[in-house]
Design a protein around this motif. Sequence first.
Motif, mmCIF file in Angstrom:
data_model
loop_
_atom_site.group_PDB
_atom_site.id
_atom_site.type_symbol
_atom_site.label_atom_id
_atom_site.label_comp_id
_atom_site.label_asym_id
_atom_site.label_seq_id
_atom_site.Cartn_x
_atom_site.Cartn_y
_atom_site.Cartn_z
ATOM 1 N N LEU A 324 14.141 -9.839 -0.976
ATOM 2 C CA LEU A 324 13.603 -9.528 -0.976
ATOM 3 C C LEU A 324 12.459 -8.813 0.124
ATOM 4 N N GLN A 325 13.355 -8.878 0.806
ATOM 5 C CA GLN A 325 12.690 -8.625 1.991
ATOM 6 C C GLN A 325 11.935 -6.872 1.883
ATOM 7 N N SER A 326 10.509 -7.149 2.356
ATOM 8 C CA SER A 326 9.324 -5.739 2.001
ATOM 9 C C SER A 326 11.088 -4.758 2.996
ATOM 10 N N ASP A 327 10.254 -3.444 1.781
ATOM 11 C CA ASP A 327 10.794 -1.876 2.689
ATOM 12 C C ASP A 327 10.394 -1.276 1.883
ATOM 13 N N PRO A 328 9.906 -1.014 3.368
ATOM 14 C CA PRO A 328 8.015 0.277 2.768
ATOM 15 C C PRO A 328 8.882 1.934 2.294
ATOM 16 N N ALA A 329 8.354 1.911 0.994
ATOM 17 C CA ALA A 329 8.710 3.516 1.510
ATOM 18 C C ALA A 329 7.545 4.365 2.020
ATOM 19 N N PRO A 330 7.543 5.862 1.733
ATOM 20 C CA PRO A 330 7.337 6.508 2.576
ATOM 21 C C PRO A 330 5.443 6.512 1.964
ATOM 22 N N GLN A 331 4.639 6.595 2.233
ATOM 23 C CA GLN A 331 3.126 6.083 1.991
ATOM 24 C C GLN A 331 2.203 7.325 1.552
ATOM 25 N N ARG A 332 1.503 7.969 0.710
ATOM 26 C CA ARG A 332 0.915 8.827 0.028
ATOM 27 C C ARG A 332 -0.420 8.325 1.512
ATOM 28 N N PRO A 333 -1.400 9.367 1.495
ATOM 29 C CA PRO A 333 -2.621 9.068 1.828
ATOM 30 C C PRO A 333 -3.187 8.462 1.212
ATOM 31 N N ARG A 334 -4.041 7.522 1.818
ATOM 32 C CA ARG A 334 -5.169 6.421 1.066
ATOM 33 C C ARG A 334 -6.465 7.199 0.075
ATOM 34 N N ALA A 335 -6.243 7.156 -1.246
ATOM 35 C CA ALA A 335 -7.953 6.873 -1.704
ATOM 36 C C ALA A 335 -9.031 6.522 -0.965
ATOM 37 N N THR A 427 13.765 -7.064 -7.456
ATOM 38 C CA THR A 427 14.062 -6.505 -5.798
ATOM 39 C C THR A 427 13.084 -4.687 -6.050
ATOM 40 N N VAL A 428 12.939 -4.182 -6.821
ATOM 41 C CA VAL A 428 12.086 -3.336 -7.242
ATOM 42 C C VAL A 428 10.858 -3.209 -6.505
ATOM 43 N N PHE A 429 10.085 -4.160 -6.373
ATOM 44 C CA PHE A 429 9.141 -4.230 -5.596
ATOM 45 C C PHE A 429 9.549 -4.673 -4.129
ATOM 46 N N SER A 430 10.087 -5.143 -3.908
ATOM 47 C CA SER A 430 10.819 -4.804 -2.717
ATOM 48 C C SER A 430 10.149 -3.751 -1.715
ATOM 49 N N ALA A 431 10.377 -2.805 -2.165
ATOM 50 C CA ALA A 431 9.482 -1.367 -1.593
ATOM 51 C C ALA A 431 8.036 -1.510 -1.703
ATOM 52 N N ARG A 432 8.173 -0.260 -1.549
ATOM 53 C CA ARG A 432 6.098 -0.434 -0.900
ATOM 54 C C ARG A 432 6.203 0.946 -2.394
ATOM 55 N N ILE A 433 5.867 0.550 -3.699
ATOM 56 C CA ILE A 433 5.887 1.205 -4.384
ATOM 57 C C ILE A 433 4.551 1.964 -5.145
ATOM 58 N N ALA A 434 4.090 1.807 -4.702
ATOM 59 C CA ALA A 434 2.366 1.283 -5.218
ATOM 60 C C ALA A 434 1.549 0.646 -3.826
ATOM 61 N N PRO A 435 -0.120 1.348 -3.744
ATOM 62 C CA PRO A 435 -0.613 1.039 -2.828
ATOM 63 C C PRO A 435 -1.310 -0.816 -3.369
ATOM 64 N N VAL A 436 -0.675 -1.400 -4.169
ATOM 65 C CA VAL A 436 -1.489 -2.750 -4.441
ATOM 66 C C VAL A 436 0.189 -3.036 -5.493
ATOM 67 N N MET A 447 6.524 -15.595 -5.682
ATOM 68 C CA MET A 447 7.621 -15.248 -5.796
ATOM 69 C C MET A 447 7.428 -15.391 -4.208
ATOM 70 N N GLY A 448 7.244 -16.012 -3.540
ATOM 71 C CA GLY A 448 7.641 -15.435 -1.701
ATOM 72 C C GLY A 448 7.836 -14.923 -1.380
ATOM 73 N N ALA A 449 7.946 -13.902 -2.088
ATOM 74 C CA ALA A 449 7.755 -12.486 -0.711
ATOM 75 C C ALA A 449 6.636 -11.853 -0.499
ATOM 76 N N PRO A 450 5.828 -11.512 0.931
ATOM 77 C CA PRO A 450 5.144 -10.896 0.680
ATOM 78 C C PRO A 450 5.247 -8.765 0.286
ATOM 79 N N ALA A 451 6.273 -9.291 -0.202
ATOM 80 C CA ALA A 451 5.999 -7.597 -0.957
ATOM 81 C C ALA A 451 4.863 -7.606 -2.521
ATOM 82 N N TYR A 452 4.400 -9.049 -2.855
ATOM 83 C CA TYR A 452 3.420 -8.794 -3.902
ATOM 84 C C TYR A 452 2.311 -8.953 -3.199
ATOM 85 N N ASP A 453 1.260 -8.294 -3.128
ATOM 86 C CA ASP A 453 0.020 -8.171 -2.556
ATOM 87 C C ASP A 453 -0.671 -9.415 -3.375
ATOM 88 N N TYR A 454 -0.933 -9.163 -4.964
ATOM 89 C CA TYR A 454 -1.217 -10.407 -5.686
ATOM 90 C C TYR A 454 -1.151 -11.326 -6.976
#
Length: 730
Positions: A324-335, A427-436, A447-454
Amino acid sequence: MTLAQNDPQATRLSQTTPAGAATQREAQATPPLTMQISGKLSGRGHARPKQADAKLDPELQEQLTALFQHGQHQQAAARCAELLNSHRKSAFLWELLGRCHLAQAALDEAATCLNKACELNPTSATTFAAMGDVYRRQNRPEDAVALYKKALALDSTCLSALNNLGNTLLNQDRIIEADQCFASAIDQAPDNAQLLYNRANIQRQLGNLGIARDLYGRAARFAPGFLEARYNLAQLTGMAGDRVEAIRNLEQILLARPNDDRARAQKLRLMADLCDWRWLDEYQDHRRHLGLRGSACAPQAQICLEDNPDLLRIRMQAHASAGLQSDPAPQRPRAETRPPQLRVGYFVSSNQDLDALRLLDSLLARHDQSRFSLYVYTASAPRADLVGVLHRDIRGLSPTTIKTQAVADQLDIAIDLTSYTQEADATVFSARIAPVQIAMPGFPGTMGAPAYDYIVGDAVTCPPGSERYFEEHLIRLPHSYQSISGPQDLSGHQFSRRDCGLPDEAFVFCSFTAGHAITPREFDIWMRLLTKIDGSVLWLADHPEEAQAALRQAAGDRRVDPDRVIFAAPCTGEERMARSMVADLFLDSFTLNAGPAARDALVAGLPVLTMAGRQFAARTTASLLAAAGMEELQTTTPQAYEARALELASDRDQLMALRSKLRLMQSKAPLFDTAGYMLDLERGLDMVFARHCDALLPQHVTVPAEDVLPAKPADSYSAAQTAGTPIHAA
């Protein structure tokens, strides 16, 4: 998905396959990634360079092939290059040299050699298949597919083409076509363990667990040293209810790999399911390193080992680091501000997690769709009656494809309702699929993974000072991390004590907790209560026969008549809830609380006695009781738990008063106010998204309690008042 390691005894494959160097990881979610095959396949079907060069000694060809198959690629390549000085038109040497380059990831050199081989022998299926392997490694899947199909047009029985075409199609989520490829390959080589394993993985991903179990069994039978196949066989065998056979398979793995923590943790969990308390001594023997070396252990196998949230976090970090290593997805501009409708996606990756599916039903029924745009990602067909909800059917899709879809949906918040439950894929959440990204714990722990913010909790499950137990930041809801329905009409399910096999006049202690949650700590107390309350009985869930025999034996060992331990008959849904009403007092388990069984008991009006522990999983019932206004049923030590149970069992008037109070609280306590819970959750979502809009990092958030206006009658949640049919009927 789980990466699986090639097993030489199983496959005798070359090291050209990318999975050859893959690390192992627990297969608690979706099945392992299908392993790739190049070169020679074990079994009755072979796929290797068939063409013989009249000027090249056949015995020399065999020697070169043997070097390649034993992984001596540099030596084989050097020998081929030397021989090509005198055999420039040997298609065999060019193909083998190309395969050697491919094995060493020298893809351009491999392509040059294999193109030359194709030119010299345009009818060689294996050469085109090898060239397809090059294109696959170069991330040119469509070209690879074309070459595999060309190979099969030349030789429909070419196993390497069939297998690797299947792998490529699988990576493209063309899962049915991939399955057909593996089925055709198995027709050619029915005793090939690798092919059987690959198809088993697909059938498992499709949810055909019985077929997958049979295929894993055949793979393990044909290749006894194929430990990945045996591990997956053990998993599915245990899920099918044959825990004894599953343990036998895990013990075979441990004989070959004594330090395989993944297999040992799974074995301990299955022993606990059978109430074979020898697991406690075995755990102590391996406690220091379990889950912290080699293959990571299944979260569900770790949560019940001991109530030690610091150790659990370390183990969960080790598990997450394996897949579950972080796998950042392309980010859209922050709202910069909250949109009129916040896009919230709920993910339930396992159709076997009925608890998560029921929670999803409740959330969808209560969300304010004027402020939230709802997306649902489940392994099920779209529902026509879900008005205003966009449903994504993720059955058979790879995590990569699900991630791509979620990113395309431009979610503002992604919420995982399944997390680490069985057959679920986190593992879907290992990518940044949403800002939060948020976990609503189907798994009651970090979950032990930095992929989850909260992670969603409350002040009881996550009291002040517990922050260090979590990799995530906490969203503390004001009452409880979950909500349950109020009193339900159970008139259609009336049970008497005689119907349940219980004595009419006896005091009935009950505990419908899972077998793996029962340890001697609880059981000793329960048996002492039986000795002190004349004629009382202990009513337990429908555990496996082996567990029932073990618990009856344990009762006898404690000088209690085994007949005073009574096991309930199997039943589901409302029947189980209605049946609880005939008991007097529900006794909770310690390290892992009773969970859904405790919730059912409270809905049925049955008082639940608990002892709050340290980890999240050991405090869930205390959270329910606090939100129900029934704090007098909480204790904090085994001694207080036993004394309180004895007090209530000895004072029927006090117990009846508690039952009356619980009935009253069902109409007014926050635990039973699902509409109020939804408002609290929505405020929590707004708070964490506001931090994102302000470019602030996540931090622990406490949602304040608010005075909620009196609910309209239609807002009082009950199964009968929910519009439409449930999204997932239990």
